[in-house]
Scaffold this motif. Structure first.
Motif, PDB file in Angstrom:
ATOM      1  N   SER A   1      -1.308   3.791 -22.914  1.00  9.90           N
ATOM      2  CA  SER A   1      -1.886   3.950 -21.715  1.00  9.90           C
ATOM      3  C   SER A   1      -0.742   4.608 -20.579  1.00  9.90           C
ATOM      4  N   ARG A   2      -1.475   4.971 -19.486  1.00 11.36           N
ATOM      5  CA  ARG A   2      -0.531   5.756 -18.290  1.00 11.36           C
ATOM      6  C   ARG A   2      -0.990   5.025 -17.132  1.00 11.36           C
ATOM      7  N   VAL A   3       0.016   4.849 -16.296  1.00 10.14           N
ATOM      8  CA  VAL A   3      -0.210   4.625 -15.007  1.00 10.14           C
ATOM      9  C   VAL A   3       0.578   5.349 -14.077  1.00 10.14           C
ATOM     10  N   SER A   4       0.117   5.925 -12.925  1.00  8.15           N
ATOM     11  CA  SER A   4       0.946   6.807 -12.277  1.00  8.15           C
ATOM     12  C   SER A   4       0.865   6.191 -10.511  1.00  8.15           C
ATOM     13  N   ARG A   5       2.103   6.400 -10.004  1.00 11.55           N
ATOM     14  CA  ARG A   5       2.080   5.802  -8.488  1.00 11.55           C
ATOM     15  C   ARG A   5       3.120   6.583  -7.995  1.00 11.55           C
ATOM     16  N   LYS A   6       3.097   6.724  -6.578  1.00  8.88           N
ATOM     17  CA  LYS A   6       4.002   7.292  -5.916  1.00  8.88           C
ATOM     18  C   LYS A   6       4.702   6.196  -4.986  1.00  8.88           C
ATOM     19  N   PHE A   7       6.234   6.797  -4.818  1.00  3.63           N
ATOM     20  CA  PHE A   7       7.130   5.689  -4.190  1.00  3.63           C
ATOM     21  C   PHE A   7       7.932   6.665  -3.284  1.00  3.63           C
ATOM     22  N   SER A   8       8.308   5.698  -2.291  1.00  5.30           N
ATOM     23  CA  SER A   8       9.633   6.227  -1.573  1.00  5.30           C
ATOM     24  C   SER A   8      10.764   6.842  -2.214  1.00  5.30           C
ATOM     25  N   PRO A   9      11.474   7.720  -2.048  1.00  5.71           N
ATOM     26  CA  PRO A   9      12.600   8.253  -2.824  1.00  5.71           C
ATOM     27  C   PRO A   9      13.775   6.896  -2.586  1.00  5.71           C
ATOM     28  N   ASN A  10      13.464   6.136  -1.481  1.00  8.67           N
ATOM     29  CA  ASN A  10      14.669   5.134  -1.012  1.00  8.67           C
ATOM     30  C   ASN A  10      14.219   3.773  -1.909  1.00  8.67           C
ATOM     31  N   THR A  11      13.332   3.878  -2.712  1.00 10.36           N
ATOM     32  CA  THR A  11      12.824   2.598  -3.539  1.00 10.36           C
ATOM     33  C   THR A  11      13.917   2.141  -4.469  1.00 10.36           C
TER      34      THR A  11
ATOM     35  N   GLU B   1       0.711  -1.205   0.081  1.00 13.53           N
ATOM     36  CA  GLU B   1       0.005   0.057   0.101  1.00 13.53           C
ATOM     37  C   GLU B   1       1.021   1.247   0.049  1.00 13.53           C
ATOM     38  N   GLN B   2       0.375   2.404  -0.768  1.00 16.97           N
ATOM     39  CA  GLN B   2       0.939   3.524  -0.799  1.00 16.97           C
ATOM     40  C   GLN B   2       0.978   4.112   0.979  1.00 16.97           C
ATOM     41  N   THR B   3       2.120   4.909   1.176  1.00 17.00           N
ATOM     42  CA  THR B   3       2.076   5.578   2.578  1.00 17.00           C
ATOM     43  C   THR B   3       2.250   7.040   2.329  1.00 17.00           C
ATOM     44  N   LYS B   4       2.449   7.869   3.546  1.00 17.21           N
ATOM     45  CA  LYS B   4       2.720   9.320   3.404  1.00 17.21           C
ATOM     46  C   LYS B   4       4.296   9.403   3.038  1.00 17.21           C
ATOM     47  N   GLU B   5       5.158   8.261   3.145  1.00 20.04           N
ATOM     48  CA  GLU B   5       6.471   8.411   2.986  1.00 20.04           C
ATOM     49  C   GLU B   5       6.596   8.438   1.332  1.00 20.04           C
ATOM     50  N   ASP B   6       5.652   8.016   0.479  1.00 24.59           N
ATOM     51  CA  ASP B   6       5.864   7.970  -0.989  1.00 24.59           C
ATOM     52  C   ASP B   6       5.691   9.402  -1.639  1.00 24.59           C
ATOM     53  N   THR B   7       6.750  10.018  -1.717  1.00 28.59           N
ATOM     54  CA  THR B   7       6.333  11.316  -2.247  1.00 28.59           C
ATOM     55  C   THR B   7       7.239  11.566  -3.527  1.00 28.59           C
ATOM     56  N   LEU B   8       7.456  10.434  -4.008  1.00 22.83           N
ATOM     57  CA  LEU B   8       8.278  10.308  -5.329  1.00 22.83           C
ATOM     58  C   LEU B   8       7.115   9.778  -6.387  1.00 22.83           C
ATOM     59  N   SER B   9       6.669  11.014  -7.138  1.00 21.42           N
ATOM     60  CA  SER B   9       5.642  10.810  -8.128  1.00 21.42           C
ATOM     61  C   SER B   9       6.133  10.242  -9.373  1.00 21.42           C
ATOM     62  N   LEU B  10       5.674   8.833  -9.972  1.00 25.79           N
ATOM     63  CA  LEU B  10       6.248   8.652 -11.244  1.00 25.79           C
ATOM     64  C   LEU B  10       5.139   8.476 -12.101  1.00 25.79           C
ATOM     65  N   LEU B  11       5.419   8.623 -13.685  1.00 26.60           N
ATOM     66  CA  LEU B  11       4.182   8.263 -14.425  1.00 26.60           C
ATOM     67  C   LEU B  11       4.740   7.257 -15.416  1.00 26.60           C
TER      68      LEU B  11
END
Length: 213
Positions: free
Chosen positions: A132-142, A115-125
């Protein structure tokens, strides 16, 4: 044929025998020549027969050698064809196995997608091959490995692919040491677009693995 004696008129037995003997003696050289000629003819016929047999035997041996050579070449060609077919079957079997393994991995990753958390601040497309496009936020340490794993969970994602960023233009490593580096370490910025490019051959996969970043 030559006449060696001819008698006409009356003669006693003694006279006939005497004349015959004389004729035989007189014609002996001719008779000897005739006998020698016949002997030569017999020898010549025998020699001709032997030569004919030898020629026929030589022709048979040559034909046998040609047949054996044709059989050998045919066997070699059949072996070569079998090797090619076996290699093609092996490649196709390995390809099916790789796809099956990849599909199994895709399903496993989907089931365990965090699940995404508040630490996931890195938005990638993610831009997929079909547009088609899929967007998701990740932790910078991913890690880059985890980015690839997420991309695989996208429904329209191909089984084998590379991730390419535009700014700067580069291919994210598919494997190797850099594969375990984090997004921060790789300089991936917020709002980065990653293009999912399908790998269609092993050569493309090898090139992607060896890409210099």
């Amino acid at each position: 044929m030559r006449m060696v004696y001819k008698h006409q008129g009356f003669a006693t037995v003694e006279q006939v025998i005497s004349r015959l003997t004389t004729s035989i003696v007189e014609n002996e050289p001719h008779l000897n020549r005739q006998r020698s000629s016949r002997n030569r003819d017999r020898v010549s016929e025998s020699t001709s027969s032997q030569l004919l047999m030898q020629e026929q035997d030589a022709a048979y041996q040559e034909s046998l050698i040609r047949d054996q050579e044709r059989a050998r070449k045919k066997e070699e060609e059949e072996r070569a064809i079998r090797r090619i077919q076996e290699e093609e079957e092996r490649v196709e079997r390995e390809k099916r196995e790789k796809i099956a393994d990849r599909e199994a991995l895709r399903q496993k990753l989907k089931e365990n997608l965090p699940e995404q958390t508040k630490e996931d601040t890195l938005s990638l497309l993610f831009r997929l091959p079909n547009g088609s496009r899929v967007s998701r936020k990740f932790s910078p340490n991913t890690t880059i490995k985890e980015i690839y794993e997420f991309a695989l969970t996208c429904d329209e994602s191909p089984n084998f692919f590379t991730l390419v960023s535009n700014f700067p233009k580069r291919v994210l490593p598919v494997d190797g040491d850099a594969h375990d580096k984090t997004c921060v370490e790789m300089g991936i910025q917020n709002s980065t677009t990653l293009f999912v490019q399908e790998i269609l051959s092993e050569d493309e996969e090898s090139s992607a693995s060896e890409a210099d970043l």
